[in-house]
Write a protein that holds these residues in place. Structure first.
Motif, short mmCIF file in Angstrom:
data_model
loop_
_atom_site.label_atom_id
_atom_site.label_comp_id
_atom_site.label_asym_id
_atom_site.label_seq_id
_atom_site.Cartn_x
_atom_site.Cartn_y
_atom_site.Cartn_z
N ASP A 46 39.36 14.53 41.22
CA ASP A 46 39.28 15.83 40.74
C ASP A 46 39.13 15.80 38.85
N GLN A 47 38.72 14.15 39.02
CA GLN A 47 38.94 14.57 37.18
C GLN A 47 37.52 15.20 36.55
N PRO A 48 37.33 15.29 36.78
CA PRO A 48 35.80 16.45 36.89
C PRO A 48 36.40 17.65 36.82
N GLU A 49 37.20 18.08 37.77
CA GLU A 49 37.91 19.83 37.62
C GLU A 49 38.65 20.02 36.92
N GLU A 50 39.30 18.83 36.55
CA GLU A 50 40.25 19.24 36.09
C GLU A 50 39.44 19.41 34.17
N LYS A 51 37.96 18.85 34.48
CA LYS A 51 37.77 19.13 32.67
C LYS A 51 36.58 20.24 32.49
N GLU A 52 36.20 20.74 33.43
CA GLU A 52 36.04 21.66 33.67
C GLU A 52 36.61 22.85 33.62
N MET A 53 38.15 22.55 34.18
CA MET A 53 38.90 23.69 34.21
C MET A 53 40.05 23.92 32.42
N SER A 54 39.54 22.63 32.17
CA SER A 54 39.87 22.62 30.70
C SER A 54 39.12 23.13 29.43
N PHE A 55 37.52 23.10 30.34
CA PHE A 55 36.78 23.72 29.29
C PHE A 55 36.58 25.26 29.10
N ILE A 56 36.92 26.06 30.05
CA ILE A 56 37.03 26.70 30.18
C ILE A 56 38.22 27.98 30.04
N ASP A 57 39.13 26.82 30.16
CA ASP A 57 40.40 27.30 29.26
C ASP A 57 39.94 27.09 27.46
N HIS A 58 39.36 26.59 27.20
CA HIS A 58 38.89 26.59 25.92
C HIS A 58 38.28 27.43 25.80
N LEU A 59 37.17 28.01 26.27
CA LEU A 59 36.55 29.25 26.01
C LEU A 59 37.34 30.23 26.15
N GLU A 60 38.41 30.85 26.97
CA GLU A 60 38.93 32.15 27.43
C GLU A 60 39.88 32.16 26.13
N GLU A 61 40.39 30.89 25.27
CA GLU A 61 40.83 30.88 24.42
C GLU A 61 40.38 31.57 23.06
N LEU A 62 39.27 31.11 22.85
CA LEU A 62 37.92 31.12 22.23
C LEU A 62 37.63 32.70 21.95
#
Length: 283
Positions: free
Chosen positions: A6-22
């Motif tokens: 599950d960890q890679p998926e969490e990292k990917e979602m975290s990165f997407i959330d980061h881009l969404e915030e930007l």
């Protein structure tokens, strides 16, 4: 329960959330610039007749102060009572294009503190505690320096540059009739350039923290900086020493202030290193 898969998926979602915030920080910044640009576009009479063409009139605040100073020190050459040039539009879309361009530049200048704050909100959560302490008050410092630089560029550099360029002639047969595009581009460059130039202490502060700039290095190249600043003063001012000093002194002061900032940063770093060394010896 979180598994290894599950960890890679969490990292990917975290990165997407980061881009969404930007993305939202960028959207809010663009909206702020557009809002102020629209206000400037609507206020066409005030923006052009008072703000943009202000430095092109002899009744501008700076010229009035220079005339008062000329009377006080008995130096008539310092008083500028007339500006012998015309502003024209030689292209069919010239005035409309410059209306949009000048509105955008004014919107960018007015919204700059908010735009920087938005980017800082995005960057600051990723900083370490020591980095946050280093950059404390960054938004306030950048805003104050940028505002000071813009005011300096508008009230000092712009009118003196306009006066010099308007009175410069290679021959009496050549009349100075400037295109509105050239005039507004020159004014915008001076004002925005001055605002960015006044960020020098902030840039030196962070470069000193990174160890890329030292006060010794800046002192070594101080003579070179003085020459460059004096050349700028000679180019952008009327041909008299007092006007050149009016331009050169603030820039020299800014450079010297940056040396003090760099020296302060290195003193604090040296004290911190000494304390850590003493702790290491005691342990």
């Amino acid at each position: 329960m979180t598994t290894y898969l599950d960890q890679p998926e969490e990292k990917e979602m975290s990165f997407i959330d980061h881009l969404e915030e930007l993305r939202w920080h960028l959207i809010r910044s663009v909206i702020a610039i557009l809002v102020f640009s629209v206000v400037a576009f609507i206020s066409v009479d005030f923006v052009f007749n008072t703000v943009i063409f202000g430095p092109a009139r002899p009744d501008f605040w700076t010229f009035k102060m220079l005339c008062k100073l000329a009377e006080a020190i008995n130096s008539p050459a310092l008083c500028i009572e007339a500006l012998d040039f015309k502003i024209q539009s030689r292209q069919m879309t010239g005035q409309f294009t410059m209306h949009i361009t000048s509105s955008f530049v004014i919107g960018l200048i007015v919204a700059f503190p908010y735009v920087f704050w938005e980017f800082w909100k995005f960057i600051s959560p990723g900083l370490h505690m020591t980095e946050k302490s280093i950059s404390r008050g960054a938004v306030f410092s950048v805003t104050v320096l940028f505002t000071t630089g813009v005011l300096f560029g508008y009230f000092i550099m712009s009118p003196l540059a306009v006066s010099f360029l308007a009175g410069y002639q290679v021959s009496d047969l050549v009349n100075n009739e400037f295109d509105i595009t050239s005039y507004i581009s020159t004014l915008s460059s001076l004002v925005l350039g001055s605002g960015l130039l006044f960020q020098l202490p902030i840039v030196v502060y962070f470069l000193s923290k990174l160890g890329l700039v030292t006060p010794a290095l800046m002192r070594h190249y101080r003579k070179h900086a003085v020459v460059v600043i004096l050349i700028m003063g000679a180019v952008f001012t009327p041909p008299d020493p007092l006007s050149q000093i009016l331009i050169a002194l603030p820039l020299l002061g800014l450079y010297q202030f940056s040396i003090f900032i760099s020296a302060g940063v290195h003193r604090r770093a040296a004290r911190k290193a000494k304390k850590e060394e003493l702790k290491y010896k005691d342990s």
